[in-house]
Motif scaffolding. Structure first.
Motif, PDB file in Angstrom:
ATOM      1  N   SER A  29       0.830  -1.208   0.000  1.00  7.80           N
ATOM      2  CA  SER A  29       0.000   0.000   0.000  1.00  7.80           C
ATOM      3  C   SER A  29       0.864   1.257   0.000  1.00  7.80           C
ATOM      4  O   SER A  29       0.482   2.282  -0.564  1.00  7.80           O
ATOM      5  N   GLY A  30       2.046   1.184   0.618  1.00 11.58           N
ATOM      6  CA  GLY A  30       2.946   2.336   0.650  1.00 11.58           C
ATOM      7  C   GLY A  30       3.569   2.653  -0.687  1.00 11.58           C
ATOM      8  O   GLY A  30       4.088   3.762  -0.888  1.00 11.58           O
ATOM      9  N   ASP A  31       3.520   1.709  -1.633  1.00 10.00           N
ATOM     10  CA  ASP A  31       4.116   1.954  -2.947  1.00 10.00           C
ATOM     11  C   ASP A  31       3.412   3.096  -3.677  1.00 10.00           C
ATOM     12  O   ASP A  31       4.054   3.839  -4.429  1.00 10.00           O
ATOM     13  N   ASP A  32       2.114   3.249  -3.454  1.00  7.23           N
ATOM     14  CA  ASP A  32       1.394   4.358  -4.080  1.00  7.23           C
ATOM     15  C   ASP A  32       1.930   5.700  -3.593  1.00  7.23           C
ATOM     16  O   ASP A  32       2.024   6.662  -4.372  1.00  7.23           O
ATOM     17  N   PHE A  33       2.274   5.780  -2.329  1.00  6.35           N
ATOM     18  CA  PHE A  33       2.811   7.022  -1.770  1.00  6.35           C
ATOM     19  C   PHE A  33       4.164   7.347  -2.403  1.00  6.35           C
ATOM     20  O   PHE A  33       4.455   8.504  -2.732  1.00  6.35           O
TER      21      PHE A  33
END
Length: 220
Positions: free
Chosen positions: A52-56
């Motif tokens: 999920s942090g990859d989008d950030f």
């Protein structure tokens, strides 16, 4: 506005760009470390957090790209200033791709079954530690315009390549000799490949640091 004030504001913008990229590098290094921790400990919650942090990370890359384009459009930079912006674009792209590989490893971590690992996992953690160290050192070299540290990163890539070749050979035997272990062996081979790519991108960053400081392109 006096030219000296305008120049000072421009220098501050360039430094802000470099700081943004440095922060992005630290976040990406953390993602790599967490993805491997999730894999080795079979921690699905941590793996999901990495994915999920990859989008950030992707969003930060877009912000960096926008800043670079605005600086080029407004200031029409030349010489070293232009190299700072150009390398910023290149380095942020490498960091974004490392983030993708961390997410790839995390995804594999969620797909592993509950069985024990097919062999003692020794070289993968070594690869991860080395690749992560190379990434952090390449960012440190970028922050400090440190050519010697950048050159060290480039040389260290050979160590990761050797570990990748060794890991590939060992895991390939499981993929061929034991069909029950084939899936896990294939998954771990992919992990080793992603780590090898992380090291390659860290090397790219180091090469861009050398170009930033010397205006000379090198290719390892």
């Amino acid at each position: 506005m006096p030219e000296s004030v305008t120049r000072l504001a421009y220098i501050e913008e360039l430094e802000s760009l470099r700081q943004e990229i440095s922060k992005m590098g630290a976040m990406v290094a953390e993602a790599v470390n967490n993805s491997m921790k999730a894999l080795l400990e079979k921690d699905n919650m941590l793996a999901e957090r990495v994915m999920s942090g990859d989008d950030f990370i992707d969003n930060i890359n877009v912000v960096v790209e926008d800043k670079c384009m605005l600086l080029i459009a407004r200031q029409q930079p030349i010489a070293r200033d232009l190299r700072i912006i150009a390398t910023g674009l290149k380095i942020s792209t490498d960091l974004e791709r490392i983030g993708d590989h961390a997410a790839d490893i995390a995804k594999i971590a969620t797909e592993l079954d509950s069985r024990p690992f097919i062999k003692k996992i020794v070289d993968l953690p070594k690869m991860a530690e080395m690749a992560s160290q190379m990434l952090l050192e390449s960012i440190e070299a970028y922050r400090n315009f440190d050519i010697k540290l950048a050159e060290k990163v480039c040389n260290d890539d050979d160590v990761v390549d050797e570990l990748y070749a060794k890991t590939f050979r060992e895991l390939s035997k499981f993929a061929v000799d034991d069909t029950a272990d084939m899936k896990q062996a294939t998954q771990l081979i992919f992990v080793s490949r992603y780590l090898e790519r992380v090291a390659d991108h860290a090397t790219n960053i180091a090469e861009w640091v050398i170009y930033l400081v010397t205006a000379q392109r090198i290719r390892k």
